[in-house]
Design a protein around this motif. Structure first.
Motif, PDB file in Angstrom:
ATOM      1  N   MET A 163      28.710 -23.204 -24.784  1.00  0.00           N
ATOM      2  CA  MET A 163      30.162 -22.450 -24.956  1.00  0.00           C
ATOM      3  C   MET A 163      30.866 -22.365 -23.711  1.00  0.00           C
ATOM      4  O   MET A 163      31.792 -23.023 -23.354  1.00  0.00           O
ATOM      5  CB  MET A 163      30.111 -21.388 -25.887  1.00  0.00           C
ATOM      6  N   PRO A 164      30.181 -21.471 -22.824  1.00  0.00           N
ATOM      7  CA  PRO A 164      30.905 -21.113 -21.686  1.00  0.00           C
ATOM      8  C   PRO A 164      31.314 -22.296 -20.798  1.00  0.00           C
ATOM      9  O   PRO A 164      30.397 -23.327 -20.620  1.00  0.00           O
ATOM     10  CB  PRO A 164      30.075 -20.057 -21.003  1.00  0.00           C
ATOM     11  N   ILE A 189      31.676 -21.558 -30.774  1.00  0.00           N
ATOM     12  CA  ILE A 189      33.091 -20.865 -30.616  1.00  0.00           C
ATOM     13  C   ILE A 189      33.961 -20.432 -31.706  1.00  0.00           C
ATOM     14  O   ILE A 189      34.250 -19.343 -31.695  1.00  0.00           O
ATOM     15  CB  ILE A 189      34.152 -21.837 -29.706  1.00  0.00           C
ATOM     16  N   ILE A 193      35.595  -7.649 -28.836  1.00  0.00           N
ATOM     17  CA  ILE A 193      36.005  -9.156 -28.562  1.00  0.00           C
ATOM     18  C   ILE A 193      35.130  -9.485 -27.408  1.00  0.00           C
ATOM     19  O   ILE A 193      34.574 -10.845 -27.288  1.00  0.00           O
ATOM     20  CB  ILE A 193      37.540  -9.377 -28.316  1.00  0.00           C
ATOM     21  N   VAL A 194      35.270  -8.732 -26.163  1.00  0.00           N
ATOM     22  CA  VAL A 194      34.604  -9.184 -25.056  1.00  0.00           C
ATOM     23  C   VAL A 194      33.022  -9.468 -25.266  1.00  0.00           C
ATOM     24  O   VAL A 194      32.344 -10.325 -24.969  1.00  0.00           O
ATOM     25  CB  VAL A 194      34.761  -8.097 -23.958  1.00  0.00           C
ATOM     26  N   PHE A 246      32.038 -12.591 -26.888  1.00  0.00           N
ATOM     27  CA  PHE A 246      31.946 -14.060 -25.848  1.00  0.00           C
ATOM     28  C   PHE A 246      31.058 -13.713 -24.931  1.00  0.00           C
ATOM     29  O   PHE A 246      30.600 -14.647 -24.276  1.00  0.00           O
ATOM     30  CB  PHE A 246      33.514 -14.095 -25.484  1.00  0.00           C
ATOM     31  N   ALA A 247      30.828 -12.310 -24.648  1.00  0.00           N
ATOM     32  CA  ALA A 247      29.622 -12.142 -23.532  1.00  0.00           C
ATOM     33  C   ALA A 247      28.423 -12.140 -23.914  1.00  0.00           C
ATOM     34  O   ALA A 247      27.268 -12.529 -23.227  1.00  0.00           O
ATOM     35  CB  ALA A 247      29.975 -10.753 -23.061  1.00  0.00           C
ATOM     36  N   PRO A 255      24.603 -13.363 -25.113  1.00  0.00           N
ATOM     37  CA  PRO A 255      23.828 -14.508 -24.541  1.00  0.00           C
ATOM     38  C   PRO A 255      23.819 -15.624 -25.639  1.00  0.00           C
ATOM     39  O   PRO A 255      24.041 -16.832 -25.286  1.00  0.00           O
ATOM     40  CB  PRO A 255      22.613 -14.235 -24.208  1.00  0.00           C
TER      41      PRO A 255
END
Lengths: 111, 641
Positions: A1-2, A27, A76-77, A80-81, A83
């Motif tokens: 994703m990232p 995502i 939210i962070v 997405f953070a 792993p």
């Protein structure tokens, strides 16, 4: 994703077929975890603190509501953070269940 | 893992910022204008003259309301302070249409009604920045809260993404395409970072009881009023008795208030049930004297003048909320601090704008490599033009409407806003008809000229032209006009510098030879390479350098780039589809209008607009539209052969 460039066409040449779809699904899952999970978490957090804080009623409500935005942003962070998608999904419910338990206990105690 | 974390945060930063970026731009810009709400309102009502607050303002206003609306259920009187120059009164009127309110502007010294034009004033920007005007008071705050949440996430992830926050404050490398946009974005973000965090979080707190009712619903199920009384000390209203009794004189009450708040001023007076035996007079301290926005008030019996309720002591959490509220609104700020607030707000506006531009520049760069420009990129570019260039234009139209619409027009104030919205809608349509560069230039130019002519219009449409205001010591109006002129001068100076021409001692070649250049891919003959977007320049520089290091093509004697113009056989050439397909007419920059045509043009686009045009495919030069990626491939081929 990232780190995926938004122009997916450029990547398609190097990607295995299906990899793109999997990334997009990842995502989507993180979005759901962040927005939906974060909302639930923030709501539970606010309600628990509103009842549980050792302050006058109105003060506890205001404190909990003001802090809820930070909780939402943190959720939210985290979504997405984390792993992996699985861990992103596992982390939020763990906190949510703990909060829900605390809420149930507090409600049993208070009239 | 650390890199992966940063990367995912960069992804989150990009998308959370971009998705709502255009809304945030509008909110930041109109919100910044809202800091100057009283000044803008004053400028937009040229009928008002300077009148300063005096000791008898309250008595005059009470007497005027007694004559104006003796039977109204309640009066709301806002006394003049350092910034508001008139007494503004609202009164509840059950017979009035719509909001059941009537308002009036009174002369502070005489209490006479001031006949002003029907205008929204600076109030419009304030309302727009959280209600989006047509969306309304119910849904506007909801939409705003969602967008602000995105903003909060974007700020947090942006901070995490950054490696060198301190160094970024001192780093700006102009004229380097994508790098420059990134530098600009970082400077605007980092310099005012505490402000951005403050304004975002306090913006969320403003509407928290509306969008986050969980706590209240849990603790006070269905008892909002009880919560308000408990949290903020709002006393419940006393019912009307029906027995007529005259109101008490206000002067002793004001003296009592002075004893409670020594050295302070009175901001508002609220009278409930005037003329009734159960009348209440509430005296509220001037809000701008304290950071917290929780009002300090004293409630008196309206007939006897006895103190009913003292200045309520607010508890800590409620006071924290009040301070957040006050910080967001910024009413407490004096002239210096207010300037800093406005500058920080503008930095936030620029931060959002450069962020949106940065994304499209990056996408263009990738598109030039892959040979395809996605719909998303083109949409974002379109929105960039319509919002970043179009919103200031529409604001200029709004000011013009308040000056130029006929004074006796029915629903004049509403039409000011309608014209603003119509102008902005046209800005959204306009880029469909023009190429990108032209759309940027057009909208900036029209907006700039409209702002520039506003002080001129003052001389014709009102009595308040610059000479009169400066001689009369009317600092606010003169400052408004001078500020507009200074702003336009700055933009014009920027354009003059960025305008294609002789400024760097490199006279432009005549038109014909420039067209000849257009046959060479990317105009590599010229001193500077052409580019679709600023982001491409670095790459083209590199190719140009490497080609020139290897000298001319063997046996041709021609410049090496001339050789590149012929594609090798069998090499699949792809043409880069670009948004603006038509080349700019060569006549555009010729002759007298050369500088004028480039007025208020986007700096990066402005300097290279003509060479950009050379890049675009045209009927006469079908080779001209080839992308940098092809050139790069070709130069590699050339170097290896």
């Amino acid at each position: 994703m990232p780190g995926i460039p938004a122009n997916f066409g450029a990547l398609r040449i190097w990607c295995r077929p299906g990899a793109l779809a999997r990334r997009r699904a990842g995502i989507l899952m993180r979005l759901l975890a962040g927005i939906g999970g974060g909302y639930t978490l923030a709501a539970l957090f606010t309600m628990t603190l509103s009842i549980g804080l050792p302050l006058p009623r109105s003060e506890a409500v205001l404190t909990a509501t003001m802090a809820s935005f930070a909780i939402y942003a943190a959720a939210i962070v985290w979504a997405f953070a984390a792993p992996g998608v699985l861990r992103a999904w596992a982390g939020l419910p763990a906190v949510a269940v703990a909060l829900a338990l605390a809420l149930a206990l507090l409600q049993g105690r208070s009239p | 893992m650390k890199d992966g974390f940063r990367q995912s945060m960069a992804w989150l930063h990009t998308w959370s910022g971009l998705l709502v970026g255009w809304v945030l731009f509008a909110v930041f810009l109109t919100g910044t204008a809202a800091y100057l709400r009283p000044e803008i309102s004053y400028w937009m009502r040229p009928e008002l003259s300077l009148s300063r607050s005096g000791p008898r303002n309250a008595e005059v206003a009470m007497a005027a309301m007694q004559a104006l609306a003796p039977d109204s259920p309640s009066w709301f009187i806002t006394l003049p302070d350092g910034r508001e120059t008139t007494t503004r009164v609202f009164r509840r009127d059950p017979a009035a249409a719509g909001r059941r309110f009537r308002d009036a502007v009174l002369d502070a010294d005489t209490g006479q009604r001031v006949a002003t034009r029907d205008t929204v004033g600076g109030e419009f920007f304030y309302r727009f920045h959280f209600q989006l005007h047509y969306v309304g008071v119910l849904w506007g705050p909801w939409i705003m809260s969602v967008c602000t949440m995105f903003m909060l996430v974007a700020i947090i992830s942006g901070i995490i993404t950054h490696r060198r926050i301190f160094a970024d404050v001192f780093t700006f490398r102009p004229g380097k395409g994508q790098r420059s946009w990134l530098d600009g974005h970082n400077i605007c973000a980092v310099l005012a970072l505490p402000y951005h965090l403050m304004i975002t979080y306090t913006g969320l707190v403003l509407f928290m009881l509306m969008v986050r009712p969980w706590g209240i619903e849990r603790v006070y199920p269905g008892q909002r009023a009880a919560f308000n009384t408990e949290a903020f000390g709002n006393a419940p209203p006393r019912p009307r008795s029906g027995v007529h009794q005259p109101l008490v004189n206000i002067a002793p009450l004001l003296d009592e208030a002075q004893r409670h708040w020594p050295g302070s001023r009175i901001g508002r007076i609220v009278v409930t049930n005037p003329g009734d035996a159960r009348a209440t007079i509430q005296i509220i301290r001037l809000a701008s004297e304290r950071i917290s926005y929780n009002p300090q008030s004293l409630a008196f019996d309206g007939v006897t003048g006895a103190l009913l309720q003292g200045s309520n002591s607010i508890r800590p959490a409620a006071e924290v909320r009040g301070v957040m509220y006050g910080l967001h609104i910024g009413r407490f700020a004096g002239p210096l601090l207010r300037t800093l607030f406005v500058l920080s707000g503008l930095a936030g506006t620029l931060m959002v704008a450069t962020g949106c531009l940065l994304w499209t520049v990056k996408q263009r760069q990738q598109a030039a490599r892959s040979g395809r420009t996605g719909f998303g990129t083109r949409l974002a570019e379109h929105l960039n033009i319509a919002v970043i260039a179009g919103l200031p234009l529409s604001m200029a139209v709004f000011f013009w409407a308040s000056r130029a619409l006929p004074l006796d027009m029915p629903r004049r104030a509403e039409w000011e806003v309608h014209l603003f919205v119509i102008a902005w809608s046209l800005c959204f349509l306009h880029p469909l008809l023009r190429s990108r560069q032209r759309a940027w230039a057009d909208q900036f130019a029209i907006g700039g000229v409209a702002f520039m002519l506003l002080p001129v219009a003052n001389a014709f449409l009102t009595q308040r032209h610059l000479l009169a205001t400066m001689l009369g010591g009317d600092i606010v109006r003169a400052g408004f006009d001078l500020g507009l002129l200074a702003w336009v001068c700055w933009v014009a100076a920027r354009c003059w510098r960025c305008c294609p021409g002789e400024q760097d001692g490199n006279p432009r070649p005549p038109l014909r030879s420039r067209n000849a250049n257009a046959t060479a891919p990317c105009g590599l003959h010229g001193k500077r390479p052409a580019c679709l977007d600023p982001g491409l320049r670095l790459d083209v520089h590199r190719i140009h350098r490497s080609v020139s290091e290897h000298g001319a093509a063997p046996g041709t004697g021609a410049p090496p780039t001339e050789h590149l113009n012929l594609p090798p056989k069998g090499f699949p050439l792809r043409r880069v589809p670009v948004a603006g397909r038509r080349p700019v007419s060569p006549r555009r920059h010729g002759g007298l209008g050369k500088r004028v045509a480039a007025l208020v043009r986007h700096p990066e686009r402005g300097r290279h607009a003509d060479r950009d045009a050379a890049m675009l495919p045209s009927r006469s030069h079908p080779q001209a539209g080839r992308g940098t990626a092809d050139v790069e491939h070709e130069s590699k081929l050339y170097l290896s052969s």
